[in-house]
Write an enzyme that holds these catalytic residues in place. Structure first.
Site, PDB file in Angstrom:
ATOM      1  N   SER A  49      -4.833  73.806 -95.817  1.00 32.59           N
ATOM      2  CA  SER A  49      -3.954  74.900 -95.410  1.00 32.59           C
ATOM      3  C   SER A  49      -3.657  75.831 -96.572  1.00 32.59           C
ATOM      4  O   SER A  49      -3.531  77.046 -96.390  1.00 32.59           O
ATOM      5  CB  SER A  49      -2.648  74.339 -94.829  1.00 32.59           C
ATOM      6  OG  SER A  49      -2.010  73.501 -95.771  1.00 32.59           O
ATOM      7  N   GLY A  94      10.468  74.686 -97.977  1.00 29.08           N
ATOM      8  CA  GLY A  94       9.558  73.857 -97.218  1.00 29.08           C
ATOM      9  C   GLY A  94       8.800  74.692 -96.200  1.00 29.08           C
ATOM     10  O   GLY A  94       8.505  75.851 -96.432  1.00 29.08           O
ATOM     11  N   TRP A  95       8.498  74.116 -95.068  1.00 32.56           N
ATOM     12  CA  TRP A  95       7.771  74.887 -94.041  1.00 32.56           C
ATOM     13  C   TRP A  95       8.486  74.772 -92.689  1.00 32.56           C
ATOM     14  O   TRP A  95       7.882  74.758 -91.649  1.00 32.56           O
ATOM     15  CB  TRP A  95       6.318  74.416 -93.944  1.00 32.56           C
ATOM     16  CG  TRP A  95       6.102  73.062 -93.364  1.00 32.56           C
ATOM     17  CD1 TRP A  95       6.862  71.960 -93.535  1.00 32.56           C
ATOM     18  CD2 TRP A  95       5.034  72.682 -92.480  1.00 32.56           C
ATOM     19  NE1 TRP A  95       6.347  70.908 -92.852  1.00 32.56           N
ATOM     20  CE2 TRP A  95       5.224  71.313 -92.182  1.00 32.56           C
ATOM     21  CE3 TRP A  95       3.948  73.333 -91.921  1.00 32.56           C
ATOM     22  CZ2 TRP A  95       4.358  70.595 -91.352  1.00 32.56           C
ATOM     23  CZ3 TRP A  95       3.085  72.623 -91.094  1.00 32.56           C
ATOM     24  CH2 TRP A  95       3.283  71.277 -90.818  1.00 32.56           C
ATOM     25  N   ASP A 127       5.087  76.858 -89.808  1.00 36.33           N
ATOM     26  CA  ASP A 127       6.390  76.923 -89.135  1.00 36.33           C
ATOM     27  C   ASP A 127       6.433  78.016 -88.071  1.00 36.33           C
ATOM     28  O   ASP A 127       7.515  78.389 -87.613  1.00 36.33           O
ATOM     29  CB  ASP A 127       7.490  77.156 -90.161  1.00 36.33           C
ATOM     30  CG  ASP A 127       7.196  78.329 -91.092  1.00 36.33           C
ATOM     31  OD1 ASP A 127       6.074  78.862 -91.037  1.00 36.33           O
ATOM     32  OD2 ASP A 127       8.068  78.692 -91.890  1.00 36.33           O
ATOM     33  N   ASN A 155      -3.603  79.995 -89.247  1.00 35.19           N
ATOM     34  CA  ASN A 155      -4.752  79.131 -89.548  1.00 35.19           C
ATOM     35  C   ASN A 155      -4.919  78.007 -88.544  1.00 35.19           C
ATOM     36  O   ASN A 155      -5.642  77.043 -88.797  1.00 35.19           O
ATOM     37  CB  ASN A 155      -4.658  78.582 -90.972  1.00 35.19           C
ATOM     38  CG  ASN A 155      -3.478  77.642 -91.165  1.00 35.19           C
ATOM     39  OD1 ASN A 155      -2.858  77.187 -90.208  1.00 35.19           O
ATOM     40  ND2 ASN A 155      -3.155  77.366 -92.419  1.00 35.19           N
ATOM     41  N   GLU A 338      23.064  80.683 -85.244  1.00 31.90           N
ATOM     42  CA  GLU A 338      23.711  80.140 -86.436  1.00 31.90           C
ATOM     43  C   GLU A 338      22.715  79.742 -87.526  1.00 31.90           C
ATOM     44  O   GLU A 338      22.995  79.882 -88.717  1.00 31.90           O
ATOM     45  CB  GLU A 338      24.570  78.927 -86.055  1.00 31.90           C
ATOM     46  CG  GLU A 338      25.758  79.251 -85.179  1.00 31.90           C
ATOM     47  CD  GLU A 338      25.380  79.444 -83.716  1.00 31.90           C
ATOM     48  OE1 GLU A 338      26.198  80.007 -82.966  1.00 31.90           O
ATOM     49  OE2 GLU A 338      24.258  79.014 -83.316  1.00 31.90           O
ATOM     50  N   HIS A 388      38.067  76.396 -85.533  1.00 30.18           N
ATOM     51  CA  HIS A 388      38.207  75.625 -84.300  1.00 30.18           C
ATOM     52  C   HIS A 388      37.818  74.162 -84.513  1.00 30.18           C
ATOM     53  O   HIS A 388      36.917  73.630 -83.860  1.00 30.18           O
ATOM     54  CB  HIS A 388      37.378  76.253 -83.178  1.00 30.18           C
ATOM     55  CG  HIS A 388      37.856  77.606 -82.769  1.00 30.18           C
ATOM     56  ND1 HIS A 388      37.627  78.719 -83.541  1.00 30.18           N
ATOM     57  CD2 HIS A 388      38.550  78.024 -81.679  1.00 30.18           C
ATOM     58  CE1 HIS A 388      38.159  79.774 -82.950  1.00 30.18           C
ATOM     59  NE2 HIS A 388      38.732  79.380 -81.830  1.00 30.18           N
ATOM     60  N   ASP A 396      39.795  74.472 -75.010  1.00 27.35           N
ATOM     61  CA  ASP A 396      38.393  74.908 -75.108  1.00 27.35           C
ATOM     62  C   ASP A 396      37.409  73.765 -74.933  1.00 27.35           C
ATOM     63  O   ASP A 396      36.222  73.988 -74.702  1.00 27.35           O
ATOM     64  CB  ASP A 396      38.129  75.601 -76.450  1.00 27.35           C
ATOM     65  CG  ASP A 396      38.714  77.004 -76.496  1.00 27.35           C
ATOM     66  OD1 ASP A 396      38.993  77.547 -75.411  1.00 27.35           O
ATOM     67  OD2 ASP A 396      38.886  77.547 -77.595  1.00 27.35           O
TER      68      ASP A 396
END
Length: 594
Positions: A49, A94-95, A127, A155, A338, A388, A396
């Site tokens: 890779s 990282g990946w 990724d 690839n 997030e 919260h 909630d």
């Protein structure tokens, strides 16, 4: 220079002469050889890779990008983020799909805060299927990051299988175009084509660019190139030597290329020694939720330092809109994504360009644990605010009741955890976090709580406060946030029965003020009660138990949320799950009567 001369100059920059093209090819082959040698030396299985991107790396590093080789942290340098480790890269990622979000943060900082010429390049490889990659693509398009170029190294590989949709570059092209990106498809082995698309990307305004590069694993390696059965296998030295000899025979020049120097237009900034302009403007006895106090403190600190920024995940209930209203040019809306929000914050904070605070519900920060962990590995300065927290959220419901967040952040190395109990200590926590190196987490609460500190009270990281004491104290009760006020209420009620307890406000959960805990525990017969709006695993109780574990004669009784909670009124839930003043008083009496 005439328009025609300028056009000719730009064309020459886009398509280098044939001598330069050959040098770029040769440098790609040298990179390929170094990759094979490094992988064989470590018996790694990733040589295939790594070889797929050699031409991309050669063109970027020695033709397209502008930077000072001897000064990789120079603020004017172009940025480069990739899932394969390199000293020039700005983040250890990282990946796992985190790099593009960080690249977005760098590009946002360059365009909107620094207003500088540097560009940001990010390589996406194995990724490519990660959801956080596409969160970042949406962010880049929404914020018109035209100084960002994303290179998709298609690839056709992930661990153990082909990465859907493999070499189907038309599918990726449609995806990127649908996300609003200026998109090119290019042969990732073609040096001239790569030079041209990177040049074209620099001419595009108000849109990020995606370059879909068709590449091949094991490029230049006979019988290995694009062979799926070779992925994940180490290569023998004999085979590697033969391949290296073949690649060396294709190198035609001995020249090296020096990258172009950057345009030096990044502003000089200062993010150190941030000071509050005035003490907290709160009166003892009045009430305010710590999460609202946190928003007010950030807005106040934003007037002191123009490099303080705030990111939020489309949650107005965190009071981030206070900062947005006062400093709209330094507020970054990340929407409900997030993972990407944390990665963008990491990118904004890179090279010390901003003081970044990112805010959302603490329960939602759990989604971004991977990004938080990567930020700690990279030793980034970033401040996270979780609102919260605990069952005190009330109606909630359990999905928004963060009861695991302390455990998560306690597991992060070199992370400072603030848990303020009133508006004054919250403002001090924000100030300390802005000046602290490394990662900080501020845990805030929804209920309005009484202000127990004067505006002149001083706070330090790792220093607890003894907020109630008497020479006749029988037990030391340790709390923070909402449970500190429950402990104070219990102390008031117990005093009417001539039972006295000492109450400690931890302020920071990590580092913990071990000396204060042990000293006061010994003064109260070695008896401690910890009370927390959190599950017992990884919370305040376990932290205190670890702190006193080598001290003989100290016993810790833990009060925490022992089961999955449900919706209800905050005080009812504190009672039900055994962390209210009533339960503290019952526990104290049981201990004293023993």
């Amino acid at each position: 220079m005439s328009d025609s001369e300028a056009t000719t100059s730009r064309v020459h920059e886009a398509i280098p002469d044939q001598n330069t093209v050959q040098v770029l090819r040769d440098m790609a082959n040298r990179l390929r050889i170094q990759s094979i040698r490094a992988m064989c030396s470590s018996q790694s299985s990733h040589s295939m890779s790594c070889n797929s991107t050699a031409e991309i790396m050669s063109v970027l590093l020695f033709h397209t990008m502008r930077y000072k080789q001897a000064d990789p942290e120079n603020p004017d340098n172009d940025r480069f983020i990739l899932p394969k480790k390199l000293a020039l890269s700005d983040a250890v990622i990282g990946w796992c799909g985190q790099g593009l979000g960080a690249a977005c943060g760098m590009a946002y900082t360059g365009k909107y805060f620094d207003k500088a010429s540097f560009r940001v390049y990010c390589l996406v490889s194995g990724d490519i299927s990660e959801g956080s990659v596409w969160e970042a693509m949406a962010f880049a398009s929404h914020h018109a990051l035209d100084n960002l170029v994303v290179i998709f190294d298609t690839n056709c590989v992930i661990y153990g299988a082909s990465s859907p949709p493999g070499h189907c570059t038309d599918v990726y092209q449609k995806r990127c175009e649908a996300f609003g990106c200026n998109t090119y498809v290019v042969d990732g082995r073609n040096v001239e084509a790569l030079c041209q698309v990177f040049w074209q990307a620099a001419q595009v305004k108000n849109r990020p660019t995606a370059v879909i590069a068709k590449t091949f694993r094991g490029r230049g390696m006979p019988n290995i190139e694009d062979a799926e059965n070779w992925y994940g296998k180490p290569m023998s030295k004999e085979r590697a030597d033969a391949i290296i000899e073949l690649i060396e025979s294709q190198i035609q020049t001995n020249r090296n290329l020096t990258p172009n120097l950057p345009i030096e237009d990044s502003p000089e900034i200062s993010i150190g020694d941030v000071k509050m302009s005035t003490p907290p403007a709160y009166q003892m006895g009045s009430k305010l939720a710590t999460q609202k106090a946190c928003g007010l403190a950030l807005a106040k600190l934003g007037h002191v330092n123009e490099r303080l920024i705030m990111l939020d995940g489309d949650n107005k209930n965190t009071f981030s809109e206070v900062f947005k209203n006062e400093h709209p040019e330094r507020f970054i809306e990340c929407f409900i994504a997030e993972q990407n929000m944390v990665s963008v914050a990491l990118g904004c904070a890179s090279r010390g360009r901003t003081i970044a605070f990112a805010s959302t519900f603490a329960a939602l920060l759990i989604r971004a644990f991977d990004q938080i962990r990567a930020g700690a590995v990279a030793e980034m300065n970033i401040n996270l605010i979780g609102s919260h927290c605990g069952v005190s959220v009330g109606e909630d419901g359990p999905l928004l009741m963060a009861l695991e967040d302390l455990a998560m952040f306690r597991a992060i190395p070199n992370c400072t955890i603030f848990y303020p109990s009133d508006a004054v200590s919250t403002e001090r926590a924000v100030y300390l976090a802005a000046n602290n190196k490394g990662m900080c987490y501020i845990r805030t609460s929804q209920p309005e709580t009484a202000i127990i500190y004067t505006p002149q009270e001083t706070f330090q990281i790792g220093q607890a406060k003894v907020v109630r004491e008497n020479v006749n104290d029988k037990v030391t009760v340790i709390g923070a946030g909402v449970t500190l006020h429950e402990a104070l209420a219990a102390a008031d009620n117990l005093s009417k029965e001539d039972i006295f307890i000492r109450v400690i406000d931890l302020f920071t959960i990590k580092p913990l003020d071990v000396a204060t805990i042990i000293t006061n525990a010994k003064a109260t017969g070695g008896r401690i009660i910890t009370v927390e709006d959190h599950y017992p695993e990884g919370g305040i109780g376990e932290a205190v138990c670890a702190a006193v574990s080598t001290e003989p004669g100290i016993v810790v009784h833990q009060l925490a949320v022992l089961e999955v909670p449900r919706s209800g009124k905050p005080q009812e839930l504190l009672d039900k799950f055994g962390i209210s003043a009533k339960q503290i008083a019952v526990t104290v009496k049981c201990i004293v009567m023993d």
